[in-house]
Motif scaffolding. Structure first.
Motif, mmCIF file in Angstrom:
data_model
loop_
_atom_site.group_PDB
_atom_site.id
_atom_site.type_symbol
_atom_site.label_atom_id
_atom_site.label_comp_id
_atom_site.label_asym_id
_atom_site.label_seq_id
_atom_site.Cartn_x
_atom_site.Cartn_y
_atom_site.Cartn_z
ATOM 1 N N ILE A 1 -36.217 -29.630 97.752
ATOM 2 C CA ILE A 1 -34.994 -30.398 98.165
ATOM 3 C C ILE A 1 -34.188 -30.741 97.229
ATOM 4 N N SER A 2 -34.593 -31.276 95.812
ATOM 5 C CA SER A 2 -33.961 -31.402 94.774
ATOM 6 C C SER A 2 -33.048 -30.294 94.256
ATOM 7 N N PHE A 3 -33.565 -28.970 94.464
ATOM 8 C CA PHE A 3 -32.821 -27.588 93.961
ATOM 9 C C PHE A 3 -31.640 -27.557 95.025
ATOM 10 N N ALA A 4 -32.116 -27.632 96.405
ATOM 11 C CA ALA A 4 -30.756 -27.569 97.347
ATOM 12 C C ALA A 4 -29.722 -28.752 96.981
ATOM 13 N N ASN A 5 -30.021 -29.830 96.724
ATOM 14 C CA ASN A 5 -29.044 -30.837 96.343
ATOM 15 C C ASN A 5 -28.336 -30.495 94.981
ATOM 16 N N GLU A 6 -29.088 -29.808 94.061
ATOM 17 C CA GLU A 6 -28.346 -29.329 92.746
ATOM 18 C C GLU A 6 -27.368 -28.161 93.150
ATOM 19 N N ILE A 7 -27.631 -27.298 93.941
ATOM 20 C CA ILE A 7 -26.828 -26.200 94.239
ATOM 21 C C ILE A 7 -25.842 -26.799 95.164
ATOM 22 N N ILE A 47 -22.577 -25.246 101.163
ATOM 23 C CA ILE A 47 -24.119 -25.308 100.997
ATOM 24 C C ILE A 47 -24.990 -24.836 102.209
ATOM 25 N N GLU A 48 -24.284 -25.130 103.610
ATOM 26 C CA GLU A 48 -25.115 -24.769 104.733
ATOM 27 C C GLU A 48 -25.312 -23.064 104.917
ATOM 28 N N GLN A 49 -24.029 -22.578 104.653
ATOM 29 C CA GLN A 49 -24.246 -21.197 104.585
ATOM 30 C C GLN A 49 -24.904 -20.700 103.434
ATOM 31 N N VAL A 50 -25.018 -21.246 102.400
ATOM 32 C CA VAL A 50 -25.818 -20.824 101.186
ATOM 33 C C VAL A 50 -27.375 -20.653 101.386
ATOM 34 N N THR A 51 -27.731 -21.985 101.896
ATOM 35 C CA THR A 51 -29.423 -22.463 102.180
ATOM 36 C C THR A 51 -29.622 -21.337 103.267
ATOM 37 N N HIS A 52 -28.753 -21.302 104.278
ATOM 38 C CA HIS A 52 -29.289 -20.361 105.216
ATOM 39 C C HIS A 52 -29.551 -18.671 104.848
ATOM 40 N N GLY A 53 -28.481 -18.548 103.809
ATOM 41 C CA GLY A 53 -28.645 -17.100 103.206
ATOM 42 C C GLY A 53 -29.902 -16.977 102.453
ATOM 43 N N CYS A 100 -33.421 -17.240 104.624
ATOM 44 C CA CYS A 100 -33.960 -15.937 105.325
ATOM 45 C C CYS A 100 -34.866 -15.031 104.247
ATOM 46 N N ASP A 101 -34.970 -15.252 103.226
ATOM 47 C CA ASP A 101 -35.785 -14.681 102.231
ATOM 48 C C ASP A 101 -37.435 -15.208 102.589
ATOM 49 N N GLN A 102 -38.147 -14.589 103.190
ATOM 50 C CA GLN A 102 -39.548 -15.164 103.430
ATOM 51 C C GLN A 102 -40.223 -15.614 102.393
ATOM 52 N N ARG A 103 -40.033 -15.398 101.272
ATOM 53 C CA ARG A 103 -40.688 -16.050 99.836
ATOM 54 C C ARG A 103 -40.049 -17.347 99.925
ATOM 55 N N ILE A 104 -38.891 -17.937 100.451
ATOM 56 C CA ILE A 104 -38.442 -18.902 100.400
ATOM 57 C C ILE A 104 -38.610 -19.895 101.268
ATOM 58 N N GLY A 105 -37.839 -19.205 102.587
ATOM 59 C CA GLY A 105 -38.018 -20.166 103.772
ATOM 60 C C GLY A 105 -36.867 -21.135 103.946
ATOM 61 N N HIS A 106 -36.472 -21.481 105.235
ATOM 62 C CA HIS A 106 -35.620 -22.411 105.410
ATOM 63 C C HIS A 106 -36.083 -23.853 105.311
ATOM 64 N N ARG A 107 -37.151 -24.220 105.565
ATOM 65 C CA ARG A 107 -37.608 -25.562 105.622
ATOM 66 C C ARG A 107 -37.510 -26.515 104.125
ATOM 67 N N PHE A 108 -37.004 -27.666 104.298
ATOM 68 C CA PHE A 108 -36.977 -28.519 103.157
ATOM 69 C C PHE A 108 -35.773 -27.893 101.743
ATOM 70 N N GLN A 153 -19.009 -34.325 103.326
ATOM 71 C CA GLN A 153 -20.354 -33.933 103.368
ATOM 72 C C GLN A 153 -20.771 -33.526 102.097
ATOM 73 N N VAL A 154 -22.198 -33.248 102.045
ATOM 74 C CA VAL A 154 -22.934 -32.817 100.768
ATOM 75 C C VAL A 154 -22.665 -31.340 100.625
ATOM 76 N N GLY A 155 -22.059 -30.762 99.522
ATOM 77 C CA GLY A 155 -21.955 -29.353 99.340
ATOM 78 C C GLY A 155 -21.195 -28.777 99.974
ATOM 79 N N ARG A 156 -20.354 -29.119 100.822
ATOM 80 C CA ARG A 156 -19.162 -28.697 101.482
ATOM 81 C C ARG A 156 -17.527 -29.313 101.046
ATOM 82 N N THR A 157 -16.616 -28.563 101.216
ATOM 83 C CA THR A 157 -15.328 -29.177 101.004
ATOM 84 C C THR A 157 -14.896 -30.306 101.746
#
Length: 476
Positions: free
Chosen positions: A246-252, A263-269, A272-280, A456-460
């Motif tokens: 969660i903190s990593f997503a907030n820093e990004i 950020i929504e597009q970035v975290t979705h992208g 999709c890597d199964q080593r990372i996953g979408h949750r949290f 919003q957070v991580g968006r223009t």
């Protein structure tokens, strides 16, 4: 391996659960629903009376219905002597709130363990640490049993660590359909007793409750057996890793705002890597609740006891605190001075589908608004009655509805992503505001009301006016 279709007979065990908070309550009701005979113990007589009436002292979707359906196998008491002697398995599910040092306060664990020890009856009884406790607590509880049991004999009273991995708001679902069940002990007899207790979950032989079907493609949970200390560490390490995500997503997200990325597009992208996953990976106002802050602090403190620094965890905590300040910074960017301004706060609980206010980001937001002289109006679908007791030191007005909270407001801060706020007719609601400024800390809004400014957070920052093709493209 898929869940079995044909139920197998499970032997009913006698279970005592000490503590009727989120973990203890869910554990007691879930085990009763699986066919075990359960006694819940709590020193709070008001809670006991509520439970005897079939009422829950907490809010958790689906739990009240299951409580009523399992009443014939449930009993509630404040008397250890009437519950412990007959129990085959005894769960300790009491709170471990943080001390100012960051260490967990184990006072309630000690008191519960001593009371349990004085009432053990000489047969094989398994004492289960369900509370989140530091590494080494299982051995410490074993010594408490040895010191306080009237007729202690090694091998009869065994301790097992069985950490919970429940998410408030989906706790019942997580209990019935877990990813794994972790059992830590040096006693094969203790492990086998718990395996027997959890057989309906491990084999998925129970009939799912109405309204909570077994998920499609759900596979059987893994039974993970470890030492006591490893099981205790698994709990802390799991929560620390989720807090890091969660903190990593907030820093990004902060960097996304700097470079005009979304950020929504970035975290979705990256999700999709199964080593990372979408949750949290959701950016927002930061994590709260009873686990992440307490457990990261406990791990950092444990490391310091051995002279071992944990810079990654410390950085996660710092990022989380920064996110809470970010909310007010976004507000000040538009309103400048907040003295005398009216601000609506939607959402008080730290997450939706719970009334838990522990370490909720909304608390810090309201407190800071008060310090800056703003007039605060709040709404939460569930948590307001709880907040009257827990947040009596804060000054704010309650609104009966989200729409009422927005009337005459200079800004609204969306702090908790309740479905009620997603479904709100925002075009209609913002018309009653003095200034149409929305600080959406959970990136809930996908269609923005006209003539409004949305942070919003991580968006223009978005300014929605008729014919704004840029806005439509940003939301696509």
């Amino acid at each position: 391996m898929q869940p079995t279709e044909q139920p197998t007979k499970t032997e009913s065990l006698k279970v005592a659960v000490v503590g009727t908070g989120y973990v203890g309550m869910g554990t007691a009701v879930m085990l009763a629903s699986l066919g075990h005979q359960v006694v819940g113990i709590d020193i709070d007589q008001n809670k006991i009376e509520m439970l005897r009436r079939g009422e829950l002292p907490i809010y958790e979707p689906g739990l009240e219905d299951l409580l009523r359906a399992s009443q014939e196998r449930l009993r509630w008491t404040g008397d250890y002597a009437s519950a412990i002697p007959d129990a085959d398995v005894i769960f300790i599910c009491v709170g471990t709130p943080p001390l100012p040092s960051g260490q967990p306060n184990l006072r309630y664990v000690a008191e519960a363990a001593q009371s349990v020890a004085r009432n053990l009856n000489g047969k094989l009884q398994v004492v289960v640490n369900k509370s989140t406790v530091p590494v080494g607590t299982g051995d410490w509880v074993s010594r408490i049993l040895e010191d306080h049991a009237l007729d202690y004999s090694a091998g009869r009273y065994v301790v097992v660590s069985n950490p919970e991995f429940l998410r408030e708001g989906t706790a019942l679902h997580d209990s019935l359909y877990p990813d794994r069940i972790v059992l830590g002990s040096s006693s094969p007899e203790g492990i086998e007793r718990l395996r027997q207790l959890y057989q309906p979950l491990l084999e998925q032989t129970f009939t799912p409750p109405e309204g909570m079907p077994r998920p499609a493609n759900y596979t059987l949970p893994e039974l993970v057996t470890t030492s006591l200390s490893s099981a205790e560490m698994i709990k802390y390490a799991a929560n620390a890793f989720l807090a890091l995500k969660i903190s990593f997503a907030n820093e990004i997200a902060g960097l996304c705002e700097c470079v005009d990325a979304d950020i929504e597009q970035v975290t979705h992208g990256i999700g999709c890597d199964q080593r990372i996953g979408h949750r949290f990976l959701s950016a927002g106002a930061g994590w709260g609740g009873s686990c992440f802050g307490k457990d990261t602090a406990a791990l950092i403190n444990t490391g310091s006891e051995y002279g071992y620094t944990m810079p990654i965890l410390r950085a996660a905590v710092e990022v989380n605190q920064r996110q809470r300040h970010l909310v007010i910074s976004k507000l000040q960017r538009h309103l400048h001075r907040l003295q005398g301004k009216r601000v609506a706060v939607l959402g008080m609980a730290f997450k939706p589908n719970t009334d838990d206010l522990r370490d909720a980001p909304a608390h810090d937001c309201i407190a800071r608004l008060m310090d800056l002289g703003a007039k605060v109006t709040v709404h939460d679908p569930v948590a307001m009655p709880h907040a009257r007791r827990e947040w009596a030191h804060l000054t704010y007005d309650e609104a009966p509805t989200a729409e009422a909270a927005l009337r005459g407001a200079d800004a609204v801060i969306l702090m908790t992503e309740w479905d009620e706020y997603r479904a709100l007719d925002w075009d209609q609601a913002v018309r009653t505001m003095r200034r149409r400024l929305i600080i959406d800390t959970r990136n809930v809004l996908q269609q923005l009301p006209q003539h409004s400014t949305v942070e919003q957070v991580g968006r223009t920052t978005l300014h929605n006016v008729p014919g704004n093709e840029v806005l439509a493209e940003a939301l696509a």
